[in-house]
Write an enzyme that holds these catalytic residues in place. Sequence first.
Site, PDB file in Angstrom:
ATOM      1  CB  ILE A  16      -6.151   0.401  -0.478  1.00  0.00           C
ATOM      2  CG1 ILE A  16      -6.420  -0.798  -1.400  1.00  0.00           C
ATOM      3  CG2 ILE A  16      -5.058   0.074   0.537  1.00  0.00           C
ATOM      4  CD1 ILE A  16      -5.283  -1.098  -2.371  1.00  0.00           C
ATOM      5  CG  PHE A  17      -8.089   3.835   5.615  1.00  0.00           C
ATOM      6  CD1 PHE A  17      -8.386   5.161   5.328  1.00  0.00           C
ATOM      7  CD2 PHE A  17      -7.660   3.512   6.893  1.00  0.00           C
ATOM      8  CE1 PHE A  17      -8.255   6.149   6.294  1.00  0.00           C
ATOM      9  CE2 PHE A  17      -7.536   4.497   7.875  1.00  0.00           C
ATOM     10  CZ  PHE A  17      -7.836   5.816   7.568  1.00  0.00           C
ATOM     11  N   GLY A  18      -5.105   3.999   3.957  1.00  0.00           N
ATOM     12  CA  GLY A  18      -3.779   4.140   4.556  1.00  0.00           C
ATOM     13  C   GLY A  18      -3.820   5.111   5.713  1.00  0.00           C
ATOM     14  CE1 TYR A  19      -3.582   1.303   9.100  1.00  0.00           C
ATOM     15  CE2 TYR A  19      -2.203   2.206  10.850  1.00  0.00           C
ATOM     16  CZ  TYR A  19      -2.688   1.120  10.134  1.00  0.00           C
ATOM     17  OH  TYR A  19      -2.262  -0.147  10.461  1.00  0.00           O
ATOM     18  N   GLY A  20      -0.638   5.194   7.784  1.00  0.00           N
ATOM     19  CA  GLY A  20       0.778   5.312   8.148  1.00  0.00           C
ATOM     20  C   GLY A  20       1.536   5.871   6.956  1.00  0.00           C
ATOM     21  CB  SER A  21       4.654   4.875   5.238  1.00  0.00           C
ATOM     22  OG  SER A  21       4.334   3.541   4.930  1.00  0.00           O
ATOM     23  CD  GLU A  96       2.044  -1.589   4.379  1.00  0.00           C
ATOM     24  OE1 GLU A  96       2.081  -1.660   5.618  1.00  0.00           O
ATOM     25  OE2 GLU A  96       2.547  -0.651   3.741  1.00  0.00           O
TER      26      GLU A  96
END
Length: 196
Positions: A16-21, A96
Amino acid sequence: MKPQDIIAAKRSSLWIFGYGSLVWKPDFKYKRSKVGYIQGYKRRFWHGDNFHRGSDELLARVVTLIPEDDASTWGVAFEVSGAQVEAALEYLNVREAVHGGYNTEMVVFHPEDGGPAVQALLYIATTDNPMYMGPAAPEEIGARIAVCEGRTGHNLEYLLRLATFMRTSCPHVDDQHLFAVEAAALAMVSYMLETQ
Ligand code: SIN
């Protein structure tokens, strides 16, 4: 592939790719994480949020990804395995999708450590989303972030923690949009303190 299909397929592992919080607060159990990037997207504070960092009266500005051929976005990919897959997807669906208005997509994640690229799920809000706010000058975005607060916390915390992650974990990346918004938000906070 949609989260419900991933759960139904009983996948034993998922990135799972996260780019915010998610980069600083995943809040789900995972096996390992890697810093790295995806290609073909730029990160922008163009999505509106009336739950986590804002309200119906004053929408917060939070990040989404905008397709752009030459762009790349750095963040963190988390590998979940076994029972963690379903638990993480159920948790992220509420955080989300239900509260954030994000949809999902599969992308190719490139780890910084030189390991093989992997398919990863990410949460993205598109321009046809009712909460989409669109482009604005850094000063306008920063001014909004300086005053918004939601049920999860202040919009400024969201911005500053993301900027800190980029500075400490990806020091070689000049994320001009993020740092321009950070500078504008901090200037607005200084102004508010001086004039109160
Ligand atoms: C999100 O992950 O998009 C919201 C959570 C937060 O603002 O901390």
